[in-house]
Motif scaffolding. Structure first.
Motif, mmCIF file in Angstrom:
data_model
loop_
_atom_site.group_PDB
_atom_site.id
_atom_site.type_symbol
_atom_site.label_atom_id
_atom_site.label_comp_id
_atom_site.label_asym_id
_atom_site.label_seq_id
_atom_site.Cartn_x
_atom_site.Cartn_y
_atom_site.Cartn_z
ATOM 1 N N ALA A 95 -13.154 -21.034 -1.065
ATOM 2 C CA ALA A 95 -14.342 -20.253 -1.421
ATOM 3 C C ALA A 95 -15.591 -20.961 -0.922
ATOM 4 O O ALA A 95 -15.762 -22.157 -1.118
ATOM 5 N N ARG A 96 -16.462 -20.171 -0.264
ATOM 6 C CA ARG A 96 -17.743 -20.675 0.222
ATOM 7 C C ARG A 96 -18.849 -19.673 -0.081
ATOM 8 O O ARG A 96 -19.819 -19.561 0.659
ATOM 9 N N GLY A 97 -18.657 -18.877 -1.146
ATOM 10 C CA GLY A 97 -19.645 -17.862 -1.481
ATOM 11 C C GLY A 97 -19.554 -16.619 -0.619
ATOM 12 O O GLY A 97 -20.515 -15.847 -0.552
ATOM 13 N N GLN A 98 -18.399 -16.419 0.020
ATOM 14 C CA GLN A 98 -18.232 -15.253 0.878
ATOM 15 C C GLN A 98 -18.342 -13.962 0.048
ATOM 16 O O GLN A 98 -17.925 -13.914 -1.092
ATOM 17 N N THR A 99 -18.887 -12.940 0.701
ATOM 18 C CA THR A 99 -18.939 -11.628 0.055
ATOM 19 C C THR A 99 -17.872 -10.736 0.685
ATOM 20 O O THR A 99 -17.435 -10.971 1.819
ATOM 21 N N TYR A 100 -17.480 -9.740 -0.071
ATOM 22 C CA TYR A 100 -16.470 -8.802 0.410
ATOM 23 C C TYR A 100 -16.727 -7.435 -0.205
ATOM 24 O O TYR A 100 -17.399 -7.305 -1.225
ATOM 25 N N ARG A 101 -16.172 -6.447 0.471
ATOM 26 C CA ARG A 101 -16.292 -5.058 0.019
ATOM 27 C C ARG A 101 -14.998 -4.369 0.421
ATOM 28 O O ARG A 101 -14.653 -4.346 1.602
ATOM 29 N N LEU A 102 -14.260 -3.844 -0.558
ATOM 30 C CA LEU A 102 -13.024 -3.180 -0.218
ATOM 31 C C LEU A 102 -12.684 -2.076 -1.210
ATOM 32 O O LEU A 102 -13.035 -2.168 -2.384
ATOM 33 N N PRO A 103 -12.005 -1.043 -0.718
ATOM 34 C CA PRO A 103 -11.584 0.030 -1.605
ATOM 35 C C PRO A 103 -10.446 -0.450 -2.501
ATOM 36 O O PRO A 103 -9.646 -1.301 -2.102
ATOM 37 N N ALA A 104 -10.383 0.114 -3.706
ATOM 38 C CA ALA A 104 -9.324 -0.250 -4.641
ATOM 39 C C ALA A 104 -9.082 0.924 -5.581
ATOM 40 O O ALA A 104 -9.845 1.890 -5.617
ATOM 41 N N GLY A 105 -8.014 0.802 -6.351
ATOM 42 C CA GLY A 105 -7.699 1.829 -7.322
ATOM 43 C C GLY A 105 -6.973 1.236 -8.510
ATOM 44 O O GLY A 105 -6.335 0.191 -8.400
ATOM 45 N N SER A 106 -7.095 1.893 -9.633
ATOM 46 C CA SER A 106 -6.399 1.494 -10.853
ATOM 47 C C SER A 106 -5.745 2.721 -11.468
ATOM 48 O O SER A 106 -6.271 3.833 -11.383
ATOM 49 N N PHE A 107 -4.613 2.481 -12.103
ATOM 50 C CA PHE A 107 -3.857 3.533 -12.766
ATOM 51 C C PHE A 107 -3.630 3.120 -14.212
ATOM 52 O O PHE A 107 -3.431 1.936 -14.499
ATOM 53 N N PHE A 108 -3.675 4.096 -15.105
ATOM 54 C CA PHE A 108 -3.651 3.811 -16.532
ATOM 55 C C PHE A 108 -2.669 4.715 -17.268
ATOM 56 O O PHE A 108 -2.544 5.893 -16.934
#
Length: 133
Positions: A95-108
């Motif tokens: 970890a070096r403070g990187q940023t990220y953006r990604l699609p995700a999903g959750s099921f309940f």
């Protein structure tokens, strides 16, 4: 409270970093299916997972869409994870403070107004590419 309202309450607590608020939405024997991980059962293991995640990551979920089955016993959510990698997680890139953006999903699964199962999916290879760049 409708299932959709419950799921929104859960994610509002997530975005606020409010683990207690998330736990209030869960059944005592919640089954937490983690992406690329083992199933954790119970609120205590869920709280431990949240503490670990808070140490390693800061995340905000946006572009949330919640879907509910007609009888309210199942739901799904699709969203975008906007995060910062704060502290190196075991077996993952430094970890070096990187940023990220990604699609995700959750099921309940939902029973008696509580979430009894949370299953979360995202593309780990996409995340790895973003934090390794």
């Amino acid at each position: 409270m409708s299932t959709t309202d419950l799921i929104h309450r859960y994610f509002t607590a997530f975005n606020a970093g409010d683990t207690d608020g998330m736990l209030a939405c869960l059944s005592d024997d919640v089954a937490h299916h983690v992406n690329e991980g083992k199933i954790r059962t119970g609120k205590a293991k869920f709280a431990d997972f949240c503490a670990h995640m808070s140490r390693c990551y800061r995340e905000e979920l946006t572009d949330m869409v919640v879907f509910e089955a007609q009888n309210g016993t199942r739901a799904a959510a699709e969203y975008v994870v906007n995060g910062t990698y704060l502290s190196t997680d075991d077996g993952l890139p430094e970890a070096r403070g990187q940023t990220y953006r990604l699609p995700a999903g959750s099921f309940f699964d939902v029973e008696n107004g509580k979430i009894t199962r949370v299953t979360t999916y995202y593309n780990l290879a996409d995340w790895m590419a973003q934090v390794s760049a």
